[in-house]
Design an enzyme around this catalytic site. Structure first.
Site, PDB file in Angstrom:
ATOM      1  N   MET A  29      38.427  -9.141  21.567  1.00  0.00           N
ATOM      2  CA  MET A  29      39.263  -9.706  22.628  1.00  0.00           C
ATOM      3  C   MET A  29      40.431  -8.753  22.925  1.00  0.00           C
ATOM      4  SD  MET A  29      39.133 -13.809  22.248  1.00  0.00           S
ATOM      5  CE  MET A  29      40.355 -13.977  20.971  1.00  0.00           C
ATOM      6  N   HIS A  36      39.923  -3.760  14.026  1.00  0.00           N
ATOM      7  CA  HIS A  36      38.882  -3.486  15.026  1.00  0.00           C
ATOM      8  C   HIS A  36      38.334  -2.063  14.830  1.00  0.00           C
ATOM      9  CE1 HIS A  36      41.434  -6.463  17.434  1.00  0.00           C
ATOM     10  NE2 HIS A  36      40.270  -7.048  17.387  1.00  0.00           N
ATOM     11  N   GLN A  60      36.426 -20.314  24.820  1.00  0.00           N
ATOM     12  CA  GLN A  60      36.564 -20.578  23.383  1.00  0.00           C
ATOM     13  C   GLN A  60      37.980 -21.029  23.014  1.00  0.00           C
ATOM     14  OE1 GLN A  60      35.498 -16.426  22.251  1.00  0.00           O
ATOM     15  NE2 GLN A  60      37.122 -16.602  20.726  1.00  0.00           N
ATOM     16  N   GLY A 146      33.728  -8.937  12.000  1.00  0.00           N
ATOM     17  CA  GLY A 146      34.570  -8.879  10.807  1.00  0.00           C
ATOM     18  C   GLY A 146      34.462 -10.154   9.971  1.00  0.00           C
ATOM     19  N   GLN A 152      32.764 -17.557  11.896  1.00  0.00           N
ATOM     20  CA  GLN A 152      32.178 -17.007  13.133  1.00  0.00           C
ATOM     21  C   GLN A 152      30.995 -16.092  12.802  1.00  0.00           C
ATOM     22  OE1 GLN A 152      34.499 -15.427  16.638  1.00  0.00           O
ATOM     23  NE2 GLN A 152      34.086 -13.500  15.623  1.00  0.00           N
ATOM     24  N   ARG A 186      46.955 -11.739  16.528  1.00  0.00           N
ATOM     25  CA  ARG A 186      47.936 -12.836  16.574  1.00  0.00           C
ATOM     26  C   ARG A 186      49.136 -12.589  15.660  1.00  0.00           C
ATOM     27  NH1 ARG A 186      43.082 -16.366  17.491  1.00  0.00           N
ATOM     28  NH2 ARG A 186      43.402 -17.271  19.548  1.00  0.00           N
TER      29      ARG A 186
HETATM   30  P1  AMP Z   1      39.035 -10.453  17.930  1.00  0.00           P
HETATM   31  O1  AMP Z   1      39.481  -9.381  18.869  1.00  0.00           O
HETATM   32  O2  AMP Z   1      40.164 -11.065  17.154  1.00  0.00           O
HETATM   33  O3  AMP Z   1      38.127 -11.466  18.578  1.00  0.00           O
HETATM   34  O4  AMP Z   1      38.158  -9.731  16.829  1.00  0.00           O
HETATM   35  C1  AMP Z   1      37.050  -8.942  17.181  1.00  0.00           C
HETATM   36  C2  AMP Z   1      36.268  -8.623  15.943  1.00  0.00           C
HETATM   37  O5  AMP Z   1      37.091  -7.893  15.038  1.00  0.00           O
HETATM   38  C3  AMP Z   1      35.795  -9.884  15.196  1.00  0.00           C
HETATM   39  O6  AMP Z   1      34.484  -9.649  14.675  1.00  0.00           O
HETATM   40  C4  AMP Z   1      36.798  -9.996  14.085  1.00  0.00           C
HETATM   41  O7  AMP Z   1      36.318 -10.666  12.946  1.00  0.00           O
HETATM   42  C5  AMP Z   1      37.080  -8.536  13.787  1.00  0.00           C
HETATM   43  N1  AMP Z   1      38.373  -8.395  13.112  1.00  0.00           N
HETATM   44  C6  AMP Z   1      39.583  -8.848  13.536  1.00  0.00           C
HETATM   45  N2  AMP Z   1      40.537  -8.562  12.620  1.00  0.00           N
HETATM   46  C7  AMP Z   1      39.910  -7.937  11.606  1.00  0.00           C
HETATM   47  C8  AMP Z   1      40.338  -7.407  10.345  1.00  0.00           C
HETATM   48  N3  AMP Z   1      41.602  -7.464   9.955  1.00  0.00           N
HETATM   49  N4  AMP Z   1      39.422  -6.827   9.551  1.00  0.00           N
HETATM   50  C9  AMP Z   1      38.109  -6.758   9.934  1.00  0.00           C
HETATM   51  N5  AMP Z   1      37.641  -7.240  11.087  1.00  0.00           N
HETATM   52  C10 AMP Z   1      38.529  -7.816  11.921  1.00  0.00           C
END
Ligand code: AMP
Length: 277
Positions: A29, A36, A60, A146, A152, A186
């Protein structure tokens, strides 16, 4: 050079040009951080080309959640992706993803009703619907998620299995700062004082494996919750020990693979974390 794709037409053209190659896909996102980037590095090491999506998925988020205020630093994100050698960025707007008249949903049963699902009732339907669309749009060889969003990851794995999607889902370890705080877009909402408290979350969870050796699961969960309250978190949605795959309550702690998972609040910010036991 990073190719930026904003319409489905250009994405499909790009996809056609890369037929036969191993395509690694990292859905996000945006507001990209080192977490990421760790997924992107893994995708780069295992595929011929890597495509990242940035899409803040409206369906979502519940009406009272942070869809409008979610950070969207697109120019900075593009630079970061370019710097690490990502091949393409898929960045559709909401209307491109959900044109007038869109009315289909993908809904996984069972596991989506637990934990996050009980606090955010429509969240996972929004996630699986958009990830299903992203998978259809890109047809990736491998997709990287992640463990930060552990439930998820399990939900997506279930969807891929149930729907015969020809993409391998790869779970990646949580990227943390030096204090153990899981990186998250966040975290940017947190004040200095709140950040100090947030940093305690992982160190509390780290006690669970030790305590599990001598204590009953319910006792461990109660102790974790008490300590999180003492650590000044404003509200604890849950801190539980569950079966690592189904996320159902553990029946036999000597036979099952387990995970401790927590969701807590600091002011208006909700944080999640988890680790294997
Ligand atoms: P998001 O942008 O928050 O929707 O996250 C995108 C992807 O990055 C998702 O698969 C998350 O689980 C992963 N992700 C976010 N933060 C982390 C982190 N600290 N370590 C590993 N993966 C992450």
């Amino acid at each position: 050079m990073l190719t930026v794709l904003k319409s489905l037409e250009t994405l499909w053209l790009w996809r056609e040009q890369h037929e036969g190659k191993d395509i690694g896909f990292v859905p996000t996102m945006g507001a990209l951080h080192a977490g990421h980037l760790s997924l992107i590095e893994k995708a780069k090491s295992e595929n011929d080309i890597v495509i990242v999506s940035i899409f803040v998925n409206p369906i979502q988020f519940a009406p009272n959640e942070d869809y409008d205020s979610y950070p969207r630093p697109l120019t900075k994100d593009r630079e970061k992706l370019d710097n690490v050698g990502v091949n393409a960025l898929w960045a559709p707007n909401a209307l491109e993803m959900y044109p007038e008249g869109f009315e289909t949903a993908i809904s996984v049963g069972g596991i989506t009703k637990l934990l996050e699902g009980s606090y955010r009732p429509h969240h996972f339907d929004g996630v699986t619907t958009v990830v299903n669309k992203l998978f259809n749009q890109i047809r990736p060889t491998r997709a990287y998620f992640g463990e930060k969003d552990y439930q998820q990851l399990q939900v997506i794995s279930k969807m891929v299995k149930d729907m015969d999607i020809n993409t391998k889902v790869i779970g990646c370890p949580i990227h943390r700062d030096k204090s153990g705080l899981a990186l998250s877009s966040r975290n940017a909402y947190l004040s200095r004082d709140q950040l100090d408290i947030a940093r305690r979350l992982n160190s509390v969870l780290k006690s669970a494996p030790d305590w599990m050796r001598t204590m009953e699961i319910a006792e461990v969960e109660k102790k974790l919750e008490d300590i999180l309250v003492q650590a000044d978190f404003d509200k604890i949605d849950y801190v539980v020990i569950r079966n690592a795959e189904t996320l159902k309550p553990v029946k036999n702690k000597h036979e099952e693979k387990m995970r401790v998972l927590a969701a807590v609040w600091l002011g208006k910010t909700r944080l999640i974390d988890n680790m294997g036991i």
